[in-house]
Design an enzyme around this catalytic site. Structure first.
Site, PDB file in Angstrom:
ATOM      1  N   ASP A  50      25.149 -22.361 -86.531  1.00 59.52           N
ATOM      2  CA  ASP A  50      24.524 -22.751 -87.559  1.00 59.52           C
ATOM      3  C   ASP A  50      24.701 -21.744 -88.858  1.00 59.52           C
ATOM      4  O   ASP A  50      24.203 -22.043 -89.881  1.00 59.52           O
ATOM      5  CB  ASP A  50      23.115 -22.927 -87.124  1.00 59.52           C
ATOM      6  CG  ASP A  50      22.445 -21.306 -86.848  1.00 59.52           C
ATOM      7  OD1 ASP A  50      23.212 -20.424 -86.591  1.00 59.52           O
ATOM      8  OD2 ASP A  50      21.253 -21.500 -86.625  1.00 59.52           O
ATOM      9  N   SER A  51      25.639 -20.872 -88.614  1.00 57.86           N
ATOM     10  CA  SER A  51      26.167 -20.356 -89.708  1.00 57.86           C
ATOM     11  C   SER A  51      26.920 -21.037 -90.729  1.00 57.86           C
ATOM     12  O   SER A  51      26.907 -20.834 -91.794  1.00 57.86           O
ATOM     13  CB  SER A  51      27.230 -19.025 -89.354  1.00 57.86           C
ATOM     14  OG  SER A  51      28.203 -19.475 -88.399  1.00 57.86           O
ATOM     15  N   ASP A  89      25.476 -25.457 -81.965  1.00 56.23           N
ATOM     16  CA  ASP A  89      24.163 -24.526 -81.827  1.00 56.23           C
ATOM     17  C   ASP A  89      23.197 -25.416 -82.319  1.00 56.23           C
ATOM     18  O   ASP A  89      23.247 -26.262 -83.135  1.00 56.23           O
ATOM     19  CB  ASP A  89      24.392 -23.516 -83.067  1.00 56.23           C
ATOM     20  CG  ASP A  89      24.083 -22.117 -83.114  1.00 56.23           C
ATOM     21  OD1 ASP A  89      23.371 -21.859 -81.905  1.00 56.23           O
ATOM     22  OD2 ASP A  89      24.392 -21.267 -83.865  1.00 56.23           O
ATOM     23  N   LYS A 118      23.713 -23.871 -77.758  1.00 58.08           N
ATOM     24  CA  LYS A 118      23.381 -22.488 -77.770  1.00 58.08           C
ATOM     25  C   LYS A 118      21.940 -22.294 -78.483  1.00 58.08           C
ATOM     26  O   LYS A 118      21.645 -23.306 -79.292  1.00 58.08           O
ATOM     27  CB  LYS A 118      24.395 -21.503 -78.788  1.00 58.08           C
ATOM     28  CG  LYS A 118      23.650 -20.055 -78.778  1.00 58.08           C
ATOM     29  CD  LYS A 118      24.960 -19.314 -79.290  1.00 58.08           C
ATOM     30  CE  LYS A 118      24.970 -19.397 -80.803  1.00 58.08           C
ATOM     31  NZ  LYS A 118      23.785 -18.898 -81.625  1.00 58.08           N
ATOM     32  N   GLU A 120      18.682 -19.423 -79.599  1.00 61.52           N
ATOM     33  CA  GLU A 120      18.122 -18.090 -80.030  1.00 61.52           C
ATOM     34  C   GLU A 120      16.746 -17.847 -79.279  1.00 61.52           C
ATOM     35  O   GLU A 120      16.058 -18.596 -79.265  1.00 61.52           O
ATOM     36  CB  GLU A 120      18.057 -17.915 -81.341  1.00 61.52           C
ATOM     37  CG  GLU A 120      19.481 -17.910 -82.452  1.00 61.52           C
ATOM     38  CD  GLU A 120      19.351 -17.698 -83.402  1.00 61.52           C
ATOM     39  OE1 GLU A 120      18.356 -17.171 -84.068  1.00 61.52           O
ATOM     40  OE2 GLU A 120      20.403 -17.856 -84.226  1.00 61.52           O
ATOM     41  N   GLU A 187      23.640 -10.160 -80.498  1.00 59.67           N
ATOM     42  CA  GLU A 187      24.004  -9.813 -81.951  1.00 59.67           C
ATOM     43  C   GLU A 187      23.157  -8.746 -82.385  1.00 59.67           C
ATOM     44  O   GLU A 187      21.985  -8.583 -82.080  1.00 59.67           O
ATOM     45  CB  GLU A 187      23.778 -11.197 -82.808  1.00 59.67           C
ATOM     46  CG  GLU A 187      23.943 -10.836 -84.333  1.00 59.67           C
ATOM     47  CD  GLU A 187      23.841 -12.164 -84.728  1.00 59.67           C
ATOM     48  OE1 GLU A 187      23.641 -13.359 -84.330  1.00 59.67           O
ATOM     49  OE2 GLU A 187      24.117 -12.200 -86.346  1.00 59.67           O
TER      50      GLU A 187
END
Ligand code: KIV
Length: 287
Positions: A50-51, A89, A118, A120, A187
């Site tokens: 999602d960057s 993501d 993925k 978070e 991270e």
């Protein structure tokens, strides 16, 4: 280039450096050319991160991208048919509302071509992780500095610097593994803490700004390639200066167009002599 054996989720899950395995290599890609480059470089996994929001779409944070944005870019990566495992993501709010919506959003990324997703967060994400895994979709966890929690964290700050927070992080990682995650991104945590988490798990850890004691590393491709040169976090190593090289190349092209040096005769199409002569007969050459 000879075709590689496609990377699989079980092969990733078994890759622990302490068992003698090579560290895993993951990079981000957001489109077909990026995926082809990563695949030809032989990376194990491609993360459609999602960057995307910040390094491709020009937003200030990752909170702006939607599941449709992520599916659009995941599909572009998948069309390159890489041997690297594709990880899609899940963006903010796509796995926070209900388990049913979470599974549907994970499935949207799988239908777009992701082989895993993925997300978070720690223990509070366990019900969502279990629901996705139950739908036969492999899940990668993401702990430590989780950019989707930037407002709650008070910015992009290194996490787990204190012993209690480090122990909480280990507990989160164990809960994610127990819920079925096949790997966990760490991270922005101290090297020693990443080492503790890595030692505590049977699944691999993949670090970004988490030191060398992880079972693998991930970087955002535009950062490592020098395409994104506005910020330089301490953990990024630049392996190329693609933006500088591109600015130079486009500048040279602009100068050549303006001076008439581009295109040359060799870069243009020409009539054969007979057709050229026929046009001259009709006076077409005059113009
Ligand atoms: O979105 C992303 O690129 C990521 C990496 C930083 C791990 O989540």
């Amino acid at each position: 280039m000879a075709a590689r054996t496609p990377m699989t989720v079980p092969a990733v899950a078994a890759r622990k450096v302490r068992d003698g395995a090579d560290p895993l290599v993951m990079v981000t890609a957001y489109d077909a050319p990026g995926a082809r480059i990563a695949d030809e470089a032989g990376v194990d996994m491609i993360l459609v991160g999602d960057s995307l929001a910040m390094v491709v779409l020009g937003y200030d944070d990752t909170l702006q991208v939607t599941i449709d944005d992520m599916a659009h870019h995941t599909a572009a990566v998948a069309r390159a048919k890489p041997s690297s495992l594709i990880v899609g993501d899940l963006p903010w709010l796509s796995y926070h509302v209900s388990t049913a919506e979470t599974v549907r959003n994970a499935a949207t990324l799988v239908r777009a071509g992701a082989q895993s997703v993925k997300l978070e967060g720690g223990r509070k994400r366990v019900p969502m992780i279990e629901a996705i895994v139950d739908a036969e979709i492999p899940v990668m966890g993401h702990l430590g500095l989780t950019p989707q929690s930037m407002h709650a964290m008070g910015g992009f700050k290194v996490q787990a610097r204190e012993s209690q927070a480090a122990l909480e992080l280990v507990a989160d990682a164990k809960a994610l593994q127990h819920a079925g995650c096949f790997a966990i991104v760490l991270e922005g945590v101290p090297d020693e803490v990443a080492g503790m988490v890595t030692d505590a798990l049977d699944v691999p850890t993949i670090g970004i700004g988490a030191g060398v004691r992880c079972d693998g590393q991930v970087l955002v491709s535009p950062d490592l390639l020098g395409i994104e040169d506005r910020v330089a976090p301490k953990f990024v190593r630049r392996y190329a200066s693609i933006k500088d090289e591109s600015v130079r190349a486009l500048g040279e092209y602009a100068a050549d167009v303006r001076s008439g040096a581009f295109p040359s005769a060799a870069e243009s199409y020409h009539l054969n002599a007979e057709q050229s002569e026929a046009l001259a007969l009709y006076g077409a050459e005059a113009g």
